[in-house]
Design an enzyme around this catalytic site. Structure first.
Site, PDB file in Angstrom:
ATOM      1  N   GLU A  41       0.871  -1.177   0.000  1.00 50.66           N
ATOM      2  CA  GLU A  41       0.000   0.000   0.000  1.00 50.66           C
ATOM      3  C   GLU A  41       0.904   1.222   0.000  1.00 50.66           C
ATOM      4  O   GLU A  41       1.551   1.524   1.003  1.00 50.66           O
ATOM      5  CB  GLU A  41      -0.891  -0.019   1.253  1.00 50.66           C
ATOM      6  CG  GLU A  41      -1.770   1.211   1.393  1.00 50.66           C
ATOM      7  CD  GLU A  41      -2.489   1.253   2.749  1.00 50.66           C
ATOM      8  OE1 GLU A  41      -2.871   0.192   3.294  1.00 50.66           O
ATOM      9  OE2 GLU A  41      -2.649   2.371   3.282  1.00 50.66           O
ATOM     10  N   ARG A  45       0.667  10.204   0.952  1.00 50.50           N
ATOM     11  CA  ARG A  45       1.031  11.212   1.947  1.00 50.50           C
ATOM     12  C   ARG A  45       2.150  12.125   1.475  1.00 50.50           C
ATOM     13  O   ARG A  45       2.391  13.160   2.080  1.00 50.50           O
ATOM     14  CB  ARG A  45       1.532  10.493   3.191  1.00 50.50           C
ATOM     15  CG  ARG A  45       0.493  10.434   4.243  1.00 50.50           C
ATOM     16  CD  ARG A  45       1.005   9.590   5.363  1.00 50.50           C
ATOM     17  NE  ARG A  45       0.157   8.441   5.469  1.00 50.50           N
ATOM     18  CZ  ARG A  45       0.228   7.572   6.429  1.00 50.50           C
ATOM     19  NH1 ARG A  45       1.142   7.680   7.357  1.00 50.50           N
ATOM     20  NH2 ARG A  45      -0.606   6.582   6.465  1.00 50.50           N
ATOM     21  N   THR A  69      -3.940   6.035   2.192  1.00 44.84           N
ATOM     22  CA  THR A  69      -4.171   7.417   2.607  1.00 44.84           C
ATOM     23  C   THR A  69      -4.917   8.193   1.513  1.00 44.84           C
ATOM     24  O   THR A  69      -4.591   9.338   1.200  1.00 44.84           O
ATOM     25  CB  THR A  69      -2.865   8.148   3.007  1.00 44.84           C
ATOM     26  OG1 THR A  69      -2.023   7.243   3.741  1.00 44.84           O
ATOM     27  CG2 THR A  69      -3.146   9.333   3.916  1.00 44.84           C
ATOM     28  N   LYS A 129     -10.908  -1.320   6.712  1.00 42.47           N
ATOM     29  CA  LYS A 129      -9.683  -1.082   7.467  1.00 42.47           C
ATOM     30  C   LYS A 129     -10.115  -0.624   8.855  1.00 42.47           C
ATOM     31  O   LYS A 129     -11.000   0.231   8.974  1.00 42.47           O
ATOM     32  CB  LYS A 129      -8.868   0.017   6.771  1.00 42.47           C
ATOM     33  CG  LYS A 129      -7.704   0.563   7.593  1.00 42.47           C
ATOM     34  CD  LYS A 129      -6.839   1.498   6.740  1.00 42.47           C
ATOM     35  CE  LYS A 129      -5.755   2.156   7.590  1.00 42.47           C
ATOM     36  NZ  LYS A 129      -4.670   2.727   6.785  1.00 42.47           N
TER      37      LYS A 129
HETATM   38  C1  3PG Z   1      -1.735   4.010   8.185  1.00 40.21           C
HETATM   39  O1  3PG Z   1      -1.937   4.993   7.527  1.00 40.21           O
HETATM   40  O2  3PG Z   1      -2.301   2.949   7.905  1.00 40.21           O
HETATM   41  C2  3PG Z   1      -0.886   4.099   9.402  1.00 40.21           C
HETATM   42  O3  3PG Z   1      -0.206   5.299   9.495  1.00 40.21           O
HETATM   43  C3  3PG Z   1       0.047   2.978   9.618  1.00 40.21           C
HETATM   44  O4  3PG Z   1       0.204   2.925  10.973  1.00 40.21           O
HETATM   45  P1  3PG Z   1       1.561   2.448  11.635  1.00 40.21           P
HETATM   46  O5  3PG Z   1       2.618   3.430  11.180  1.00 40.21           O
HETATM   47  O6  3PG Z   1       1.326   2.527  13.114  1.00 40.21           O
HETATM   48  O7  3PG Z   1       1.857   1.057  11.162  1.00 40.21           O
END
Ligand code: 3PG
Length: 207
Positions: A41, A45, A69, A129
């Site tokens: 994924e 960002r 995102t 999710k």
């Molecule tokens: C996301 O966008 O799914 C999260 O920022 C991932 O979370 P993590 O950095 O705690 O794994």
């Protein structure tokens, strides 16, 4: 792949990846594949996100690349045009749900409460999710949510690591977990793809 449920079956761990340069994404994706992880994924960002999706989709055929995102209807379309095979959103609004559905791609909309999950399910979407997983109550919360809503399946993400992933994966409502721990920013910055391959190998062995 037709639905979000197919996305949940791609890998025990869905790596959530942030890259500052699209060029980094290609060796990074190859390192994940070498470690046994066949899905990625790539988040939107950073400005490099869309180009990274395009490059991985074109140059690393052994991995299924999705966009993460996705927070606006415009991004849903841009991510689809860039060649994403699936879309992931951290939360969900009506406009965003409509936009991700309109792409025709499988998608995982983000929810963190019972009511949000029920609202999305009213639209026929049952692969979700769960974000931010740990901050929202973790394994205990997700297990409780499965009581009244056993038809829903989740990819818990946010605070998930190699140590707590097994407890999530043991839940009948969890298809896979998501997390950024496979691609630590310092390893990406240093081009330490051996470390990423090793982290991927440990993650792939979770199931
Ligand atoms: C996301 O966008 O799914 C999260 O920022 C991932 O979370 P993590 O950095 O705690 O794994």
């Amino acid at each position: 792949m037709k639905t979000g449920h197919d996305v949940l079956e791609l890998s025990p761990v869905l790596p959530v990846v942030v890259v500052d340069s699209a060029a980094d994404a290609v060796p990074l994706a190859r390192a994940l594949v070498a470690g046994g992880i066949r899905a990625i994924e790539l988040t939107l960002r950073t400005p490099a996100g869309l180009a990274a999706i395009e490059r991985v989709a074109a140059e690393v055929p052994d991995i299924v690349v999705g966009a993460g995102t996705v927070v606006s209807p415009e991004q849903a379309k841009q991510a689809a045009d860039a060649g994403s095979a699936f879309l992931v959103t951290p939360g969900c609004t009506d406009a965003l749900l409509e936009a991700v559905s309109a792409t025709g791609l499988p998608f995982l909309p983000g929810v963190s409460t019972v009511s949000e999950a029920m609202r999305v399910a009213e639209h026929g979407v049952t692969a979700l999710k769960f974000f931010p997983a740990e901050a929202s109550g973790g394994v205990a919360y997700l297990k409780a949510l499965g009581g009244p809503l056993p038809q829903l399946r989740f990819c818990p993400t946010g605070g998930v690591s190699i140590s707590n992933a097994p407890a999530y994966l043991a839940l009948s409502t969890v298809g896979c977990v998501g997390g950024s721990w496979l691609t630590p920013p310092d390893a990406v910055a240093a081009g330490d793809f051996d470390r990423i391959e090793q982290l991927a190998r440990e993650a792939a062995a979770l199931r």
